[in-house]
Design a protein around this motif. Structure first.
Motif, PDB file in Angstrom:
ATOM      1  N   LEU A 251       6.269  61.294  18.893  1.00  0.00           N
ATOM      2  CA  LEU A 251       5.656  60.937  17.570  1.00  0.00           C
ATOM      3  C   LEU A 251       4.577  59.793  17.673  1.00  0.00           C
ATOM      4  CD1 LEU A 251       4.976  61.380  15.023  1.00  0.00           C
ATOM      5  CD2 LEU A 251       7.363  60.865  14.283  1.00  0.00           C
ATOM      6  N   THR A 252       5.580  58.292  18.308  1.00  0.00           N
ATOM      7  CA  THR A 252       5.091  57.085  18.029  1.00  0.00           C
ATOM      8  C   THR A 252       3.669  56.963  18.975  1.00  0.00           C
ATOM      9  OG1 THR A 252       7.388  56.297  18.610  1.00  0.00           O
ATOM     10  CG2 THR A 252       5.485  54.798  19.495  1.00  0.00           C
ATOM     11  N   ARG A 253       4.102  58.425  19.994  1.00  0.00           N
ATOM     12  CA  ARG A 253       2.731  58.312  21.175  1.00  0.00           C
ATOM     13  C   ARG A 253       1.455  58.711  20.314  1.00  0.00           C
ATOM     14  NH1 ARG A 253       5.369  61.440  26.422  1.00  0.00           N
ATOM     15  NH2 ARG A 253       6.977  59.476  27.083  1.00  0.00           N
ATOM     16  N   LEU A 254       1.746  59.350  19.234  1.00  0.00           N
ATOM     17  CA  LEU A 254       0.876  60.289  18.090  1.00  0.00           C
ATOM     18  C   LEU A 254       0.140  59.591  17.652  1.00  0.00           C
ATOM     19  CD1 LEU A 254      -0.669  62.463  17.411  1.00  0.00           C
ATOM     20  CD2 LEU A 254       0.752  63.017  15.631  1.00  0.00           C
ATOM     21  N   GLN A 255       0.950  58.513  17.099  1.00  0.00           N
ATOM     22  CA  GLN A 255       0.790  57.547  15.980  1.00  0.00           C
ATOM     23  C   GLN A 255      -0.088  56.369  16.891  1.00  0.00           C
ATOM     24  OE1 GLN A 255       4.528  56.356  14.677  1.00  0.00           O
ATOM     25  NE2 GLN A 255       4.029  57.738  12.657  1.00  0.00           N
ATOM     26  N   GLU A 270     -10.327  63.952   9.281  1.00  0.00           N
ATOM     27  CA  GLU A 270      -9.429  65.249   9.795  1.00  0.00           C
ATOM     28  C   GLU A 270      -8.477  63.924  11.086  1.00  0.00           C
ATOM     29  OE1 GLU A 270     -11.907  65.332  10.035  1.00  0.00           O
ATOM     30  OE2 GLU A 270     -12.317  67.232   9.585  1.00  0.00           O
ATOM     31  N   THR A 271      -9.104  62.965  10.986  1.00  0.00           N
ATOM     32  CA  THR A 271      -7.561  61.731  11.972  1.00  0.00           C
ATOM     33  C   THR A 271      -6.508  60.942  10.547  1.00  0.00           C
ATOM     34  OG1 THR A 271      -9.303  59.997  11.397  1.00  0.00           O
ATOM     35  CG2 THR A 271      -9.482  60.872  13.543  1.00  0.00           C
ATOM     36  N   ASP A 272      -7.541  60.470   9.575  1.00  0.00           N
ATOM     37  CA  ASP A 272      -6.945  60.758   8.234  1.00  0.00           C
ATOM     38  C   ASP A 272      -5.443  61.659   8.016  1.00  0.00           C
ATOM     39  OD1 ASP A 272      -8.238  58.377   8.222  1.00  0.00           O
ATOM     40  OD2 ASP A 272      -9.748  58.990   6.513  1.00  0.00           O
ATOM     41  N   ARG A 273      -6.224  62.913   8.490  1.00  0.00           N
ATOM     42  CA  ARG A 273      -5.276  63.567   7.465  1.00  0.00           C
ATOM     43  C   ARG A 273      -3.530  64.104   8.806  1.00  0.00           C
ATOM     44  NH1 ARG A 273      -2.682  66.750   3.209  1.00  0.00           N
ATOM     45  NH2 ARG A 273      -1.481  68.293   3.895  1.00  0.00           N
ATOM     46  N   ILE A 274      -4.316  63.327   9.617  1.00  0.00           N
ATOM     47  CA  ILE A 274      -3.012  63.300  10.981  1.00  0.00           C
ATOM     48  C   ILE A 274      -2.739  62.378  11.166  1.00  0.00           C
ATOM     49  CG2 ILE A 274      -2.692  63.743  13.430  1.00  0.00           C
ATOM     50  CD1 ILE A 274      -5.091  64.763  13.936  1.00  0.00           C
ATOM     51  N   GLU A 279       3.924  60.480   9.119  1.00  0.00           N
ATOM     52  CA  GLU A 279       3.902  59.160   8.714  1.00  0.00           C
ATOM     53  C   GLU A 279       5.011  60.074   8.137  1.00  0.00           C
ATOM     54  OE1 GLU A 279       3.434  55.698   4.805  1.00  0.00           O
ATOM     55  OE2 GLU A 279       2.017  57.484   5.946  1.00  0.00           O
ATOM     56  N   GLN A 280       4.736  61.317   8.030  1.00  0.00           N
ATOM     57  CA  GLN A 280       5.899  62.529   6.757  1.00  0.00           C
ATOM     58  C   GLN A 280       7.168  62.657   7.591  1.00  0.00           C
ATOM     59  OE1 GLN A 280       5.725  62.686   3.205  1.00  0.00           O
ATOM     60  NE2 GLN A 280       4.088  61.461   3.500  1.00  0.00           N
ATOM     61  N   GLU A 282       7.652  60.731  10.551  1.00  0.00           N
ATOM     62  CA  GLU A 282       8.572  59.772  10.488  1.00  0.00           C
ATOM     63  C   GLU A 282       9.977  59.315   9.708  1.00  0.00           C
ATOM     64  OE1 GLU A 282       9.940  56.305  12.162  1.00  0.00           O
ATOM     65  OE2 GLU A 282       9.136  57.102  13.414  1.00  0.00           O
ATOM     66  N   ARG A 283       9.339  59.624   8.183  1.00  0.00           N
ATOM     67  CA  ARG A 283      10.257  58.861   7.050  1.00  0.00           C
ATOM     68  C   ARG A 283      11.429  60.856   7.270  1.00  0.00           C
ATOM     69  NH1 ARG A 283       6.724  59.385   1.483  1.00  0.00           N
ATOM     70  NH2 ARG A 283       9.273  59.088   0.889  1.00  0.00           N
ATOM     71  N   LEU A 284      10.827  61.349   8.168  1.00  0.00           N
ATOM     72  CA  LEU A 284      11.256  63.189   7.778  1.00  0.00           C
ATOM     73  C   LEU A 284      12.384  62.664   8.849  1.00  0.00           C
ATOM     74  CD1 LEU A 284      12.870  65.893   6.608  1.00  0.00           C
ATOM     75  CD2 LEU A 284      10.291  66.758   8.584  1.00  0.00           C
ATOM     76  N   ILE A 285      12.416  62.314  10.183  1.00  0.00           N
ATOM     77  CA  ILE A 285      12.854  62.039  11.209  1.00  0.00           C
ATOM     78  C   ILE A 285      14.161  61.031  10.946  1.00  0.00           C
ATOM     79  CG2 ILE A 285      12.856  61.153  13.508  1.00  0.00           C
ATOM     80  CD1 ILE A 285      10.505  62.728  14.150  1.00  0.00           C
ATOM     81  N   THR A 286      13.518  59.605   9.820  1.00  0.00           N
ATOM     82  CA  THR A 286      14.367  58.386   9.228  1.00  0.00           C
ATOM     83  C   THR A 286      15.776  59.173   8.672  1.00  0.00           C
ATOM     84  OG1 THR A 286      12.131  57.380   9.901  1.00  0.00           O
ATOM     85  CG2 THR A 286      14.659  56.757   8.323  1.00  0.00           C
ATOM     86  N   GLU A 287      15.310  60.458   7.678  1.00  0.00           N
ATOM     87  CA  GLU A 287      16.405  60.591   6.751  1.00  0.00           C
ATOM     88  C   GLU A 287      17.445  61.551   7.924  1.00  0.00           C
ATOM     89  OE1 GLU A 287      15.600  61.799   3.467  1.00  0.00           O
ATOM     90  OE2 GLU A 287      14.359  60.272   2.610  1.00  0.00           O
ATOM     91  N   LEU A 288      17.215  62.222   9.028  1.00  0.00           N
ATOM     92  CA  LEU A 288      17.666  62.775   9.061  1.00  0.00           C
ATOM     93  C   LEU A 288      19.018  62.486  10.301  1.00  0.00           C
ATOM     94  CD1 LEU A 288      15.368  66.275  10.880  1.00  0.00           C
ATOM     95  CD2 LEU A 288      17.094  66.406   8.897  1.00  0.00           C
ATOM     96  N   LEU A 289      18.374  61.165  10.664  1.00  0.00           N
ATOM     97  CA  LEU A 289      19.414  59.909  11.337  1.00  0.00           C
ATOM     98  C   LEU A 289      19.509  59.793  10.650  1.00  0.00           C
ATOM     99  CD1 LEU A 289      16.630  58.376  14.008  1.00  0.00           C
ATOM    100  CD2 LEU A 289      18.030  59.679  14.914  1.00  0.00           C
TER     101      LEU A 289
END
Length: 449
Positions: A251-255, A270-274, A279-280, A282-289
């Protein structure tokens, strides 16, 4: 090998009933053995003297000799009565024969030798056998006499009380056996309930597991099962945390790639959508952690701190957020409340609840905290639309979002309340939600003090 628990139950009830029956059955035998004794020499001498006088003068038998003799003789100041019995068992010197004397005659006839027997208030002795003109005669004596009676006579004479005491003793013995078995089963039940409520570290106490019967074996098997469940669940949580952590690298590489593309002027819809979806994610992974850390409780240690002090930053932020939305937050926390807790985990739990309450409240939100000798109670209430009753327990499950009054408009993944529930469980507390009347939701947290 025989069932050891079966043997305990069998021996317990069998020994209990046998002991009661034996004690009650021995009372008459104790009485008989205590009161019955061989004929004393001085009593035998009295009977022999009277018999010899009648043998020397047979005409005394039909006369009032015995009655006259009784009037002028006594033993230790006590009147002595004599009974002359013929071979047919008839008393020939008087028509008034007490029941105790008749009972004694039957008793002496069974013994086949002279004895004495202590009744309640008289001593009866005999018989002294002699013959006169070829006919056998028997001489008995009765002497008013009483002496201290042993303790067991009290039970013999009070049969209803004896029966009541026997029932009480039987109940006591059976109660001790039931307590011996029930204590271990109760300990097992408490551990099972604690495990069911999420306390994976709870185990049956050593006193139960060290028992040499089936209950001890069951307790040991339960602890082994609990160890396996705790290990499996912890491994699962660690796996979820590890996966979430590893997802951050791509995800970091993608960002980073998106940032480079924008820097080169390659920005498009398209890049704005990506970027938004990244970002979504990233937030999901943060909450899972965060959920993984809350369940494992490995990110901090407990401290003993005042509740108001520990939640001060969270409460300030919540008041600011409520004010920005034109809503009022009321906070009432007793200053004396102190408890051992994980500050970050508890703060995150309260923060999630307050943000939900502020988001869905119409105007009013309140937080009240009280305490007793053993518990701390925290209640967060709002005047929003509430939740369908059938969904009240499910809202604390991961990825669950109700489709009823509180809509999905907030986004999110249904992890906030799951993180809250995990944090409260880590404190060995519990949390529940209920609807208020006429509308609103109330969430109550109970923590050990």
């Amino acid at each position: 090998m025989p069932n050891r628990l079966f043997i305990k139950l069998l021996l317990g009830f069998w020994l209990c009933s046998s002991l009661i029956i034996a004690l009650v059955g021995l009372l008459p035998l104790l009485q008989q053995n205590h009161d019955k004794a061989p004929l004393a020499p001085h009593l035998e001498k009295v009977l022999a003297g009277v018999a010899q006088r009648m043998q020397a003068n047979p005409s005394l038998i039909p006369s009032d000799f015995l009655r006259h003799w009784e009037r002028h003789r006594s033993m230790e100041g006590k009147p002595l009565r004599l009974y002359l019995v013929n071979s047919q068992g008839q008393v020939i010197n008087t028509n008034r024969v007490s029941r105790s004397v008749r009972n004694f005659m039957l008793m002496a006839d069974e013994e086949k030798h002279p004895i004495s027997h202590q009744f309640k208030d008289e001593l009866v002795f005999g018989p002294y056998a002699f013959s006169l003109q070829g006919e056998p005669y028997f001489l008995y004596g009765r002497l008013p006499d009483s002496h201290p009676r042993p303790w067991f006579f009290f039970f013999i004479e009070n049969k209803l009380l004896t029966l009541s005491l026997a029932i009480a003793l039987s109940g006591l013995l059976c109660g001790l056996l039931a307590w011996h078995l029930g204590k271990a089963l109760n300990s097992l039940k408490k551990s099972a309930n604690a495990l069911a409520q999420g306390d994976l570290s709870n185990r049956v106490d050593s006193a139960t597991t060290e028992r040499n019967d089936e209950i001890g074996e069951l307790a040991s098997a339960f602890n082994s099962m609990a160890d396996s469940i705790e290990t499996m669940v912890n491994n699962q949580q660690r796996l979820m945390g590890d996966i979430s952590h590893e997802l951050r690298t791509p995800l970091t590489r993608l960002q980073l790639s998106l940032a480079l593309a924008r820097k080169k002027g390659q920005q498009s819809t398209e890049t704005d959508r990506i970027a938004y979806e990244a970002e979504q994610l990233e937030r999901l992974i943060t909450e899972l952690l965060e959920l993984s850390r809350a369940k494992l409780s490995t990110n901090e240690t407990k401290v003993h701190l005042g509740l108001a002090e520990s939640l001060s930053q969270v409460l300030d932020d919540a008041e600011f957020e409520a004010a920005q939305q034109g809503k009022r937050l009321t906070i009432e926390i007793e200053e004396s409340i102190e408890l051992s807790h994980y500050p970050k985990a508890l703060s995150r739990a309260i923060e999630n609840l307050l943000r939900n309450a502020i988001r869905y409240a119409a105007q009013e939100i309140s937080l009240h905290a009280t305490h007793s000798a053993t518990q701390v109670h925290i209640t967060i209430k709002d005047d929003g639309p509430g939740i369908d009753a059938q969904e009240l327990e499910a809202i604390f499950k991961p990825f669950y979002r109700p489709d009823s009054a509180r809509q999905r408009e907030s986004g999110g993944w249904g992890l906030g309340l799951a993180i809250t529930e995990a944090a409260i469980t880590a404190h060995k507390g519990n949390i529940k939600a209920q609807n208020c009347q006429p509308h609103g939701l109330e969430v109550t947290i109970t923590l050990p003090a």
